[in-house]
Design an enzyme around this catalytic site. Structure first.
Site, PDB file in Angstrom:
ATOM      1  N   LYS A   1      12.455   3.313  -1.082  1.00 11.69           N
ATOM      2  CA  LYS A   1      12.554   3.305  -2.661  1.00 11.69           C
ATOM      3  C   LYS A   1      12.269   2.769  -3.697  1.00 11.69           C
ATOM      4  O   LYS A   1      13.765   1.402  -3.273  1.00 11.69           O
ATOM      5  CB  LYS A   1      14.245   3.985  -2.816  1.00 11.69           C
TER       6      LYS A   1
ATOM      7  N   LYS B   1      12.334  -2.796  -4.715  1.00 12.03           N
ATOM      8  CA  LYS B   1      11.987  -2.258  -3.955  1.00 12.03           C
ATOM      9  C   LYS B   1      13.017  -2.186  -2.901  1.00 12.03           C
ATOM     10  O   LYS B   1      12.763  -3.334  -1.775  1.00 12.03           O
ATOM     11  CB  LYS B   1      10.512  -2.389  -3.942  1.00 12.03           C
TER      12      LYS B   1
ATOM     13  N   ASP C   1      -4.521  -0.729   0.728  1.00 13.76           N
ATOM     14  CA  ASP C   1      -4.172   0.076   0.435  1.00 13.76           C
ATOM     15  C   ASP C   1      -3.872   0.962  -1.555  1.00 13.76           C
ATOM     16  O   ASP C   1      -3.927   1.036  -1.764  1.00 13.76           O
ATOM     17  CB  ASP C   1      -2.409   0.547   0.252  1.00 13.76           C
TER      18      ASP C   1
END
Length: 841
Positions: free
Chosen positions: A509, A524, A620
């Site tokens: 999260k 984070k 990514d």
């Protein structure tokens, strides 16, 4: 409705016929069934729940009350007798069950709050835990309503006792339970491995995990009671979960189910495999019919789930007739499924597939879909017989209550006493340390952080105390900055309050935090259960400690205390590009804003690919990893999967496939050979997201529209890209600008990497697209003239692009101000152009 009634009558007969099979049903070594608070045994179906008096188990509590209710509201339950009595606890209490055979067990808990004398169970709030796992943290009260709650957990018990503890939370003085089951089940009920979808791979270690049952669905069939399941499970019909019932049909089967390949009736009973929901035959009578049947379920964002899909081909008349695809949310779980091959060339064979799914995209909806295969000469079809959704439970601190004055549990008592004394001593030590630190803090204006070891260099702290407020920059690796203590980040995020969560990703999260100097940061926090763990944590720190660029998100610091993995970044006010495109109520971005965001992102990727001696491949690239600041300037984020590119004498890096489904380079996926062009492909998909403002994979759409890249490229090749533009900006895009944008996307999405442009070439094209959009008169010749007037700094790109920070220079000499060592505004038109020969890095 008539066919449905006939189906239910048929299945009722089937259930009666199958009862004879239960004579050979699984015989559990441990089988504790307790009707809590009841003075006598209670028979439910074919099982008897014992009276709540300690027999072969132990009940421990400082004060326990047996309670009962005559409320009519319990009469609507399937097992009303189990909800009419309860055991009430006014303090920490526990049941202790001797375990005859260690291994996997079901633990089932029944709750129904009622008022008994002076005890209002509707306001009870408590935790339930075992020695190893917190099962229920905070009884899920429904605003004081009398609502039944049933919880089923599957866990691997490795102790000689199972201690089930009930502990009231500080805001409550009550805990209670109506009934308990602790039952052995076959160890092979949960396999050790399952498939993962993002990234594609294998999850190992499931057999040791604890799970909470969330959904257990009988597709195409009726409610199945515990008496009709070999492991006394409950299955509910699927109708209420179907997004579009008109696309589905229900199928039943009266023949014999074949159990082969390790599948048994304990995996699922006959009644589950004898019914199915399929793509409606009335709508699939032609090969052109393309649609999916989708079920949708409410889940918890940020949690990890095990999905078990049950299949049995009860619809085909012969082998090799049924081929279909399976989707889970935005991912292709399995393509071209052929059950006849999987099940050793027999029909009506039971089979199941397991998938582990992380709900890390912030969504609270989980979709499961079946749809037609894209194989040639195959009629549209698809079935699903059953579905189980299990949530991985969280481990945490538990409270175990030992029986007082029990000789049989002397060891437990001694252990608890020693543990309590150790806890007191530890608390005293912590208190002394905290007091000393506070005293030290009052004497010092500046405090420091512990040393950071990274890249083999140990940074030197300037003092001896850990800071809980101000910070100083650390030694040789000063380009990066700070190691934060966990207490500072807890304070910044209000102890990681859920209200501060601004995003959820594969790592964990992300919280909005405010430091003491009022700096706003993004924190984070790694999820220990995430598949993205220590390696990604180190990768991100290592990369961002060496890189600085206006279009890369800056890492401020990190925390690795108490086994935490926390990264602290600059806060990006406007969130992700994805949220601005779809899935939220944010205002629509204009075409110019979208192009500027794409250009900024391309600049960041170009620096990654060319700004170091070896290229850095992001791996990514997606809209969720492109963040926007208060001025909508784009910055590429999340480098946990990044990897160094090939050496100069190599063409690729061989590595396991990682990334996000829908963005993955198909060549990389097929050959496991990674190049910079893999990022280019992913970025091409992002460009389509920007244009169309829709998810890259959407199983709820017709088959030909599910995959954004495949669908959009068909329009591009037909010259009809304008037909799929986001309706909110339709009519605002100049035709030349859209044409050039489409050509750029098509080149990025070339199937072979060698046919794709370098990211610098893509950047030039996007700048060209923007000029075409803004040019007066709209002629392409004018746009070329304007492009040629871009800054003269482009002639020195080979020098300007390198922004690696010298580790031996002070931070102040590696300036982040605009125009100094940051060339995000420099055009690539000199080096990468359609008018000049492109050159390699």
């Amino acid at each position: 409705m008539a066919p449905r009634i006939l189906l239910q009558l048929f299945l009722f007969g089937l259930v009666i016929m199958c009862l004879g099979l239960f004579s050979n049903a699984f015989n559990p070594a441990d089988n504790y069934l307790i009707n809590c608070g009841s003075p006598s045994a209670t028979t439910i179906g074919r099982r008897t729940f014992a009276a709540d008096v300690p027999l072969s188990w132990t009940l421990t509590s400082s004060k326990r009350i047996m309670a009962n209710t005559t409320s009519n509201s319990v009469s609507s339950f399937s097992t009303p007798a189990l909800y009419q009595t309860a055991r009430i606890f006014t303090g920490a209490s526990s049941y202790t069950f001797p375990i005859k055979q260690q291994g996997r067990h079901f633990v089932r808990l029944y709750f129904f709050p009622f008022i008994y004398q002076n005890f209002n169970l509707k306001i009870a709030n408590f935790t339930v835990s075992t020695q190893d796992t917190v099962l229920l943290h905070g009884y899920p009260a429904q605003g004081g309503a009398a609502t039944a709650v049933f919880r089923e957990y599957s866990m691997n018990i490795t102790h000689k006792q199972l201690i089930l503890s009930f502990v009231p939370l500080p805001n409550s003085s009550l805990a209670f339970v109506n009934a308990i089951e602790v039952v052995s089940v076959p160890d092979n009920l949960i396999s050790d491995t399952a498939q993962t979808l993002n990234p594609p791979g294998t999850y190992q270690g499931l057999s040791e995990q604890a799970f909470e049952m969330v959904y257990r669905i009988n597709m195409g069939g009726p409610y199945v009671s515990p008496d009709n399941d070999t492991l006394w499970r409950t299955w509910i019909p699927d109708e209420n979960f179907l997004l579009d019932k008109t696309l589905a049909a229900f199928k039943s089967f009266s023949g014999t189910i074949n159990y082969e390949g390790g599948v048994t009736r304990e995996i699922a009973p006959d009644v589950i495999y004898s019914t199915a929901t399929e793509l409606s035959p009335a709508l699939t009578n032609t090969s052109n019919a393309r649609f999916n049947v989708t079920w949708q379920f409410d889940v918890d964002s940020g949690s990890t789930y095990l999905l078990r899909l049950h299949f049995c081909d009860i619809v085909s008349d012969a082998l090799f007739e049924l081929y279909f695809d399976v989707y889970i949310s935005a991912y292709m779980a399995k393509s071209d499924v052929d059950l006849s091959t999987i099940s050793v060339n027999v029909l009506a064979a039971a089979y199941y597939m397991d998938f582990v799914v992380d709900m890390t995209d912030g969504s609270r909806k989980l979709n499961v879909s079946i749809g037609p295969s894209s194989l040639p000469n195959v009629l549209p079809a698809g079935i699903l017989n059953g579905l189980e959704i299990l949530k991985m439970t969280s481990n945490g601190t538990v409270t175990v209550v030992s029986p007082p004055n029990s000789k049989a549990n002397v060891g437990v008592i001694i252990g608890s006493v020693v543990g309590a004394l150790a806890a007191v001593i530890l608390a005293a030590c912590v208190a002394c340390i905290m007091i000393r630190r506070r005293k030290t803090g009052k004497k010092q204006e500046s405090k420091t952080w512990t040393p950071l070891s990274i890249n083999g260099i140990m940074s030197q702290s300037l003092g001896s105390g850990l800071s809980d407020g101000n910070t100083v920059r650390m030694g040789l690796n000063a380009n990066f900055g700070y190691r934060f203590s966990i207490s500072v980040l807890q304070e910044a995020t209000n102890n990681f309050d859920e209200g501060c969560v601004i995003g959820v990703g594969g790592f964990g999260k992300v919280y909005k935090g405010v430091l003491k100097d009022e700096t706003i940061v993004a924190v984070k926090r790694g999820n220990p259960k995430s598949q993205q763990g220590l390696n990604e944590f180190h990768t991100e720190i290592d990369l961002l400690s060496r890189l600085r660029h206006r279009h890369l998100v800056s890492l401020i610091g990190f925390c690795d205390e108490r086994n935490e993995m926390i990264l602290v970044y600059e806060y990006m006010e406007k969130g992700t590009l994805k949220n601005h495109l779809y899935g939220s109520n944010l205002p629509a971005l204009s075409w110019k804003q979208r192009l500027e965001i794409c250009i900024g992102s391309a600049r960041g990727l170009h620096y990654l690919h060319t700004g170091q001696a070896k290229a850095i491949i992001h791996r990514d690239v997606k809209s969720a990893n492109i963040l926007l600041d208060e001025n909508l300037m784009a910055k590429v984020a999340d480098f946990g999967l990044s990897k160094a590119g090939p050496e100069l004498d190599q063409t690729h890096v061989s590595t396991a496939v990682k990334g996000s489904f829908g963005y993955l380079d198909p060549e990389y996926y097929r050959r496991q050979q990674l190049t910079e062009k893999s990022d280019v492909y992913s970025f091409g998909v992002v460009l389509l997201e920007v244009l169309c403002a829709r998810p890259v994979i959407d199983p709820t759409l017709p088959r030909e529209m599910v995959n954004l890249a495949e669908w959009a490229i068909k329009f591009q090749k037909r010259g009809e890209l304008d037909q799929i533009v986001d309706p909110r900006i339709t009519g605002t895009i100049r035709s030349d600008s859209l044409r050039k944008f489409g050509e750029t996307v098509e080149k990025c999405l070339a199937d072979c990497g060698v046919d794709r442009p370098a990211i610098g070439d893509v950047l030039w094209n996007l700048e060209y697209v923007l000029q075409l959009q803004e040019v007066d008169g709209g002629t392409e010749v004018n746009s070329i003239n304007r492009i040629s007037e871009l800054p003269s700094q482009i002639h020195n790109m080979s020098i300007l692009e390198t922004e690696t920070v010298d580790e031996h220079l002070p931070k102040k000499e590696t300036v982040d101000e605009p125009g100094v060592n940051d060339h995000s505004n420099v055009s690539m038109s000199k080096v990468f152009s359609q008018l000049f020969q492109s050159e390699g890095r």
